[in-house]
Scaffold this active site. Structure first.
Site, PDB file in Angstrom:
ATOM      1  CG  ASN A 152       0.431 -32.280   4.786  1.00 26.54           C
ATOM      2  OD1 ASN A 152      -0.088 -31.233   5.168  1.00 26.54           O
ATOM      3  ND2 ASN A 152       1.633 -32.329   4.264  1.00 26.54           N
ATOM      4  CD  GLU A 178     -11.568 -28.624   1.539  1.00 27.98           C
ATOM      5  OE1 GLU A 178     -10.952 -27.830   2.277  1.00 27.98           O
ATOM      6  OE2 GLU A 178     -11.478 -28.610   0.301  1.00 27.98           O
ATOM      7  CB  THR A 231      -4.651 -23.667  -3.452  1.00 24.83           C
ATOM      8  OG1 THR A 231      -5.403 -24.806  -3.868  1.00 24.83           O
ATOM      9  CG2 THR A 231      -5.441 -22.898  -2.413  1.00 24.83           C
ATOM     10  CD  GLU A 249       5.956 -22.456   4.320  1.00 24.84           C
ATOM     11  OE1 GLU A 249       6.487 -23.246   3.513  1.00 24.84           O
ATOM     12  OE2 GLU A 249       6.608 -21.720   5.065  1.00 24.84           O
ATOM     13  CB  CYS A 283       4.928 -29.832   1.389  1.00 22.52           C
ATOM     14  SG  CYS A 283       5.594 -29.433   3.011  1.00 22.52           S
ATOM     15  CE  LYS A 450      13.040 -23.154  -9.763  1.00 21.90           C
ATOM     16  NZ  LYS A 450      14.050 -24.243  -9.969  1.00 21.90           N
ATOM     17  CD  GLU A 457       4.165 -21.613   8.001  1.00 22.77           C
ATOM     18  OE1 GLU A 457       4.264 -22.826   7.811  1.00 22.77           O
ATOM     19  OE2 GLU A 457       3.085 -21.042   8.247  1.00 22.77           O
TER      20      GLU A 457
HETATM   21  P1  NAD Z   1      -5.132 -27.491  -1.380  1.00 19.15           P
HETATM   22  O1  NAD Z   1      -4.390 -26.443  -2.110  1.00 19.15           O
HETATM   23  O2  NAD Z   1      -6.139 -28.268  -2.107  1.00 19.15           O
HETATM   24  O3  NAD Z   1      -5.904 -26.858  -0.125  1.00 19.15           O
HETATM   25  C1  NAD Z   1      -5.218 -26.147   0.881  1.00 19.15           C
HETATM   26  C2  NAD Z   1      -6.190 -25.265   1.618  1.00 19.15           C
HETATM   27  O4  NAD Z   1      -6.605 -24.197   0.764  1.00 19.15           O
HETATM   28  C3  NAD Z   1      -7.478 -25.968   2.057  1.00 19.15           C
HETATM   29  O5  NAD Z   1      -7.833 -25.500   3.337  1.00 19.15           O
HETATM   30  C4  NAD Z   1      -8.475 -25.525   1.013  1.00 19.15           C
HETATM   31  O6  NAD Z   1      -9.815 -25.534   1.471  1.00 19.15           O
HETATM   32  C5  NAD Z   1      -8.020 -24.112   0.751  1.00 19.15           C
HETATM   33  N1  NAD Z   1      -8.415 -23.550  -0.539  1.00 19.15           N
HETATM   34  C6  NAD Z   1      -8.677 -24.194  -1.707  1.00 19.15           C
HETATM   35  N2  NAD Z   1      -8.977 -23.309  -2.671  1.00 19.15           N
HETATM   36  C7  NAD Z   1      -8.898 -22.073  -2.127  1.00 19.15           C
HETATM   37  C8  NAD Z   1      -9.075 -20.757  -2.621  1.00 19.15           C
HETATM   38  N3  NAD Z   1      -9.412 -20.508  -3.898  1.00 19.15           N
HETATM   39  N4  NAD Z   1      -8.897 -19.714  -1.771  1.00 19.15           N
HETATM   40  C9  NAD Z   1      -8.533 -19.930  -0.498  1.00 19.15           C
HETATM   41  N5  NAD Z   1      -8.363 -21.154   0.038  1.00 19.15           N
HETATM   42  C10 NAD Z   1      -8.529 -22.222  -0.770  1.00 19.15           C
HETATM   43  O7  NAD Z   1      -4.008 -28.417  -0.729  1.00 19.15           O
HETATM   44  P2  NAD Z   1      -4.215 -29.783   0.058  1.00 19.15           P
HETATM   45  O8  NAD Z   1      -4.613 -30.812  -0.944  1.00 19.15           O
HETATM   46  O9  NAD Z   1      -5.048 -29.545   1.255  1.00 19.15           O
HETATM   47  O10 NAD Z   1      -2.727 -30.079   0.574  1.00 19.15           O
HETATM   48  C11 NAD Z   1      -1.749 -30.685  -0.204  1.00 19.15           C
HETATM   49  C12 NAD Z   1      -0.841 -29.630  -0.796  1.00 19.15           C
HETATM   50  O11 NAD Z   1      -0.315 -28.811   0.230  1.00 19.15           O
HETATM   51  C13 NAD Z   1       0.366 -30.259  -1.487  1.00 19.15           C
HETATM   52  O12 NAD Z   1       0.626 -29.585  -2.695  1.00 19.15           O
HETATM   53  C14 NAD Z   1       1.484 -30.019  -0.496  1.00 19.15           C
HETATM   54  O13 NAD Z   1       2.764 -29.992  -1.062  1.00 19.15           O
HETATM   55  C15 NAD Z   1       1.098 -28.714   0.110  1.00 19.15           C
HETATM   56  N6  NAD Z   1       1.715 -28.548   1.436  1.00 19.15           N
HETATM   57  C16 NAD Z   1       2.720 -27.625   1.588  1.00 19.15           C
HETATM   58  C17 NAD Z   1       3.363 -27.481   2.809  1.00 19.15           C
HETATM   59  C18 NAD Z   1       4.486 -26.489   3.010  1.00 19.15           C
HETATM   60  O14 NAD Z   1       4.769 -26.152   4.150  1.00 19.15           O
HETATM   61  N7  NAD Z   1       5.147 -26.010   1.972  1.00 19.15           N
HETATM   62  C19 NAD Z   1       2.959 -28.265   3.899  1.00 19.15           C
HETATM   63  C20 NAD Z   1       1.927 -29.183   3.704  1.00 19.15           C
HETATM   64  C21 NAD Z   1       1.317 -29.311   2.472  1.00 19.15           C
END
Ligand code: NAD
Length: 483
Positions: A152, A178, A231, A249, A283, A450, A457
């Site tokens: 995002n 990806e 994840t 995060e 998020c 939680k 960060e």
């Molecule tokens: P995702 O969990 O599908 O993927 C995040 C990253 O993790 C990707 O690069 C993915 O390739 C990688 N990944 C997936 N499986 C993995 C594994 N088993 N081991 C290591 N890496 C792995 O998330 P997304 O769909 O890309 O993003 C949306 C999510 O991210 C939402 O839940 C959102 O709330 C969260 N988000 C959180 C923050 C924050 O700062 N708290 C900021 C942005 C997005």
């Protein structure tokens, strides 16, 4: 429209290709058109990136901090100078409107580089008097950090991780999502141009398996993930098994509480920002909007009027206020949540449907009369879907706001400043706003409690997460041995 990078990976200060890795296509979400193709990192590519980072880290940590800061500062300047090109790239990769990417993506990445560039040279230890003897502490880098990003805010996430890691003397191997592989490569090129020694910041592409390989590799001292809770559980588990440091995060279902004495125009504006910015793919979004009963009708009336005026369309047009969702699966997911909202009896105030056949557009959507048990009030949707819930009293709304596994963010709107502080103090959330929402300046620590995360960060808090303390006892007299 092409945005093809020179190669899939950036390792040891140079572009790197290995076509044996699985093909990953990046699409412009407004049209579905393929804009670039990269290959996932093979085990050989991952090895090369980690070895390179490992070899480069000690010399980088050995530089005077002010020199490390100078390089990061130069990178921030280049990022700002190329803001428009980087914003177009980010818009092509994510579908977010240029109106947003021009101010919120590379620009906030540059802020992080600038902030930590200045921070680098201020890091000191303590001296601890112990009578005749003394002790002192030093802050050391952790070593090689793995950064894993969500789709995002691709360049912002890469900068929020790389800037503190590099400022404090670590090296990094970063894997973007990806879905959005492109801007992290641009960042690597810019850091290199700014004078970063080869190998200190490397980018490898890939899906979850590549992230998993990084998270469990013994050459990696710390894993910083931005992603979903499922994840996060996997990555935290893998890193924890090897006793690595982590920053997680993760997702949220944050409450935004609007008391009936609030400035309603501000509250409506904040609720819209908290649900529709980046097509709701943020998020920390305040997706459970609790409105006190007496203000409900006026709030919904103003909200519906302003929401109906949102300009949805081609994200490359600067007048466009809302673009598509990032991908077809994300569109399906959001539409299915909207259907569940209707089925479970929430009142659709506006929006609710897909727009056009091409691209991943969905209308900004508002549901009223939402109850706590409805799926749209419990699960993270990650789309432009606002759930408005009613409440009567302060204690009631605090209990309901906290009744979730998530704890990323929370907001309160009221003119009663005593109540604002009292309520915020009781909310289980890592990042909170009073009479504002979703502002995340680099000076302010950001993160969740939680299931929403571990660690912080930005701000001074980042020092804790990218360094460790070494304690040194200094004996200044004879050794008192009983033997
Ligand atoms: P995702 O969990 O599908 O993927 C995040 C990253 O993790 C990707 O690069 C993915 O390739 C990688 N990944 C997936 N499986 C993995 C594994 N088993 N081991 C290591 N890496 C792995 O998330 P997304 O769909 O890309 O993003 C949306 C999510 O991210 C939402 O839940 C959102 O709330 C969260 N988000 C959180 C923050 C924050 O700062 N708290 C900021 C942005 C997005």
């Amino acid at each position: 429209m092409r945005a093809q990078p020179q190669a899939s990976h950036f390792i040891a200060g140079a572009w790197h290709e290995d076509c044996d890795g699985a093909l990953i296509e990046s699409r412009f979400p407004a049209t579905g058109e393929v804009i670039a193709q990269v290959h996932a990192a093979t085990p050989a590519v991952i090895d090369r990136a980690l070895d390179t980072a490992h070899a480069a880290q000690a010399d980088w940590a050995g530089l005077p901090p002010v020199e490390r800061g100078r390089i990061l500062h130069r990178a921030a300047e280049i990022l700002r100078a190329r803001n428009r090109d980087l914003s177009v790239l980010e818009t092509l990769d994510t579908g977010k409107p240029l109106q947003e990417t021009l101010v919120a993506d590379a620009a906030s990445g540059a802020d992080a580089l600038e902030y930590f560039a200045g921070f680098a040279a201020t890091v000191t230890g303590q001296t601890i008097p112990l009578g005749r003897d003394m002790a002192y502490t030093m802050r050391e880098p952790l070593g090689v950090c793995a950064g894993i990003g969500a789709w995002n805010y691709p360049i912002q996430i890469a900068c929020w991780k790389a800037a503190p890691a590099l400022a404090f003397g670590n090296a990094m191997v970063f894997k973007p999502s990806e879905l959005t592989p492109l801007s992290a490569l641009a960042l690597a090129e810019i850091l290199s141009e700014a004078g970063l020694p080869a190998g200190v910041f490397n980018v490898v592409q890939g899906r979850g398996e590549v992230g998993a390989a990084l998270a469990s590799d013994p050459r990696v001292a710390k894993v910083s993930l931005t992603g979903s809770v499922p994840t996060g559980r996997k990555v935290y588990g893998a890193a924890g098994a090897a006793l690595k440091a982590v920053t997680m995060e993760l997702g949220g279902k944050s409450p935004l509480i609007i008391f009936d004495d609030a400035d309603l125009d501000d509250a409506v504006g904040a609720a819209m920002l908290a649900n529709f910015y980046s097509s709701g793919q943020i998020c920390s979004n305040g997706t459970r909007v609790f409105v006190q009963h007496a203000a409900k009708d006026a709030f919904l009336e103003k909200l519906a009027a302003r929401t109906s005026k949102i300009t949805l369309g081609d994200p490359l047009e600067e007048a466009t206020q809302m673009g598509p969702l990032v991908s077809a699966p994300q569109l399906e997911r959001v539409l299915s949540y909207i259907a569940q909202g209707v089925e479970q009896g929430a009142r659709l105030v506006c929006g609710g449907t897909q727009v056009g056949a091409a691209g991943c557009f969905v209308q900004p959507t508002v549901f009223a009369d939402v109850t706590d048990s409805m799926t749209i009030a419990r699960e993270e949707i990650f789309g432009p879907v606002m759930a408005v819930l009613d409440f009567e009293g302060e204690a009631e709304v605090i209990a309901r706001a906290n009744a979730t596994d998530y704890g990323l963010a929370a907001g309160v709107f009221t003119r009663d400043i005593t109540r604002a502080h009292r309520v915020i103090a009781q909310l289980q959330a890592g990042t909170c706003w009073i009479n504002a929402y979703n502002l995340t300046p680099v000076e302010m620590p950001f993160g969740g409690v939680k299931a929403s995360g571990v660690g912080r960060e930005n701000g001074h808090a980042a020092l804790e997460h990218y360094t460790r303390v070494k304690s040194v006892y200094l004996g200044l007299g004879p050794v008192d041995a009983p033997y």
